[in-house]
Design a protein around this motif. Sequence first.
Motif, PDB file in Angstrom:
ATOM      1  N   ASP A 155       0.846  -1.196   0.000  1.00  0.00           N
ATOM      2  CA  ASP A 155       0.000   0.000   0.000  1.00  0.00           C
ATOM      3  C   ASP A 155       0.878   1.242   0.000  1.00  0.00           C
ATOM      4  O   ASP A 155       1.900   1.293   0.689  1.00  0.00           O
ATOM      5  CB  ASP A 155      -0.893   0.036   1.239  1.00  0.00           C
ATOM      6  N   VAL A 156       0.462   2.244  -0.783  1.00  0.00           N
ATOM      7  CA  VAL A 156       1.149   3.524  -0.840  1.00  0.00           C
ATOM      8  C   VAL A 156       0.140   4.588  -0.435  1.00  0.00           C
ATOM      9  O   VAL A 156      -0.919   4.707  -1.047  1.00  0.00           O
ATOM     10  CB  VAL A 156       1.686   3.820  -2.269  1.00  0.00           C
ATOM     11  N   VAL A 157       0.455   5.349   0.597  1.00  0.00           N
ATOM     12  CA  VAL A 157      -0.420   6.411   1.083  1.00  0.00           C
ATOM     13  C   VAL A 157       0.291   7.737   0.853  1.00  0.00           C
ATOM     14  O   VAL A 157       1.427   7.940   1.298  1.00  0.00           O
ATOM     15  CB  VAL A 157      -0.738   6.234   2.584  1.00  0.00           C
ATOM     16  N   VAL A 158      -0.391   8.648   0.136  1.00  0.00           N
ATOM     17  CA  VAL A 158       0.185   9.936  -0.204  1.00  0.00           C
ATOM     18  C   VAL A 158      -0.728  11.035   0.316  1.00  0.00           C
ATOM     19  O   VAL A 158      -1.942  11.002   0.085  1.00  0.00           O
ATOM     20  CB  VAL A 158       0.340  10.097  -1.740  1.00  0.00           C
ATOM     21  N   MET A 159      -0.140  12.003   0.995  1.00  0.00           N
ATOM     22  CA  MET A 159      -0.909  13.159   1.437  1.00  0.00           C
ATOM     23  C   MET A 159      -1.028  14.130   0.259  1.00  0.00           C
ATOM     24  O   MET A 159      -0.027  14.579  -0.284  1.00  0.00           O
ATOM     25  CB  MET A 159      -0.222  13.853   2.612  1.00  0.00           C
ATOM     26  N   ALA A 160      -2.258  14.417  -0.135  1.00  0.00           N
ATOM     27  CA  ALA A 160      -2.533  15.334  -1.240  1.00  0.00           C
ATOM     28  C   ALA A 160      -3.349  16.508  -0.697  1.00  0.00           C
ATOM     29  O   ALA A 160      -3.904  16.421   0.398  1.00  0.00           O
ATOM     30  CB  ALA A 160      -3.293  14.602  -2.339  1.00  0.00           C
ATOM     31  N   PRO A 161      -3.444  17.607  -1.452  1.00  0.00           N
ATOM     32  CA  PRO A 161      -4.234  18.747  -0.984  1.00  0.00           C
ATOM     33  C   PRO A 161      -5.690  18.385  -0.691  1.00  0.00           C
ATOM     34  O   PRO A 161      -6.302  18.943   0.208  1.00  0.00           O
ATOM     35  CB  PRO A 161      -4.148  19.746  -2.139  1.00  0.00           C
ATOM     36  N   GLY A 162      -6.232  17.405  -1.407  1.00  0.00           N
ATOM     37  CA  GLY A 162      -7.614  16.993  -1.194  1.00  0.00           C
ATOM     38  C   GLY A 162      -7.759  15.910  -0.137  1.00  0.00           C
ATOM     39  O   GLY A 162      -8.847  15.403   0.083  1.00  0.00           O
ATOM     40  N   GLY A 163      -6.685  15.530   0.509  1.00  0.00           N
ATOM     41  CA  GLY A 163      -6.710  14.471   1.508  1.00  0.00           C
ATOM     42  C   GLY A 163      -5.762  13.347   1.118  1.00  0.00           C
ATOM     43  O   GLY A 163      -4.962  13.474   0.207  1.00  0.00           O
ATOM     44  N   GLU A 164      -5.872  12.243   1.826  1.00  0.00           N
ATOM     45  CA  GLU A 164      -5.006  11.098   1.551  1.00  0.00           C
ATOM     46  C   GLU A 164      -5.431  10.377   0.280  1.00  0.00           C
ATOM     47  O   GLU A 164      -6.611  10.236   0.011  1.00  0.00           O
ATOM     48  CB  GLU A 164      -5.054  10.095   2.711  1.00  0.00           C
ATOM     49  N   SER A 165      -4.443   9.917  -0.467  1.00  0.00           N
ATOM     50  CA  SER A 165      -4.682   9.068  -1.638  1.00  0.00           C
ATOM     51  C   SER A 165      -4.043   7.722  -1.365  1.00  0.00           C
ATOM     52  O   SER A 165      -2.909   7.644  -0.885  1.00  0.00           O
ATOM     53  CB  SER A 165      -4.068   9.681  -2.896  1.00  0.00           C
ATOM     54  N   HIS A 166      -4.767   6.660  -1.666  1.00  0.00           N
ATOM     55  CA  HIS A 166      -4.285   5.309  -1.429  1.00  0.00           C
ATOM     56  C   HIS A 166      -4.082   4.598  -2.759  1.00  0.00           C
ATOM     57  O   HIS A 166      -4.947   4.647  -3.630  1.00  0.00           O
ATOM     58  CB  HIS A 166      -5.286   4.515  -0.579  1.00  0.00           C
ATOM     59  N   TYR A 167      -2.955   3.928  -2.879  1.00  0.00           N
ATOM     60  CA  TYR A 167      -2.630   3.164  -4.085  1.00  0.00           C
ATOM     61  C   TYR A 167      -2.066   1.808  -3.679  1.00  0.00           C
ATOM     62  O   TYR A 167      -1.581   1.634  -2.568  1.00  0.00           O
ATOM     63  CB  TYR A 167      -1.571   3.882  -4.933  1.00  0.00           C
ATOM     64  N   ILE A 168      -2.080   0.878  -4.628  1.00  0.00           N
ATOM     65  CA  ILE A 168      -1.438  -0.417  -4.464  1.00  0.00           C
ATOM     66  C   ILE A 168      -0.462  -0.584  -5.619  1.00  0.00           C
ATOM     67  O   ILE A 168      -0.797  -0.316  -6.777  1.00  0.00           O
ATOM     68  CB  ILE A 168      -2.468  -1.572  -4.473  1.00  0.00           C
ATOM     69  N   VAL A 169       0.754  -1.010  -5.306  1.00  0.00           N
ATOM     70  CA  VAL A 169       1.773  -1.235  -6.336  1.00  0.00           C
ATOM     71  C   VAL A 169       1.429  -2.531  -7.060  1.00  0.00           C
ATOM     72  O   VAL A 169       1.369  -3.595  -6.446  1.00  0.00           O
ATOM     73  CB  VAL A 169       3.180  -1.324  -5.703  1.00  0.00           C
TER      74      VAL A 169
END
Length: 181
Positions: A155-169
């Motif tokens: 899991d990859v969690v990125v803080m973005a201006p609109g909130g957290e974004s979650h991705y899977i590699v």
Amino acid sequence: MQGRNMTRWRDPKKDPRQEKKSNLITPQGFDRLQGIHDHLSRIKRPQLSAKVGEAAALGDRSENADYTYNKKELNRVIARIRYLRKRLDELQVVDRLPADTGKVYFGAYVTLEDDDGQTLEVRIVGHDETDTEKRWISVDAPLAKAMLGKALDDDVVVMAPGGESHYIVTEIQYRDRDSAT
């Protein structure tokens, strides 16, 4: 006092422009910067110097638009050459694969999948070779920092201006796609 040199004050501790940029670059990116430097110093600068000399020979420089334009352009090219020369000396070329190609490191092509099932493919490159059309992101970008060291299905969690974004590699590759196409 107002003028073009007046800017808004920024706190140096919070200003993103003050953050230290990494000096990593791919061999292709280094060759491209070296080519730009060579073109500017061997072709563009002599051409502009000749144009400035011709325009200066015509007489009154204060009302000579050709002289003024070419002189400004020459100064811009000289500044760019100086910047590239300094930057090329600072860069560290990463020309080998990491020991563990099953994890995300510099130079990797990474395919991510978000919560909605949408895929996003990016390549992690140096600051000087970012390209939004190719989806090449800087190793200093928040998404790249979040991906570094991750393996497949992490899991990859990125803080973005609109909130957290979650991705899977979903995929990691280290081949040069430009030469494959």
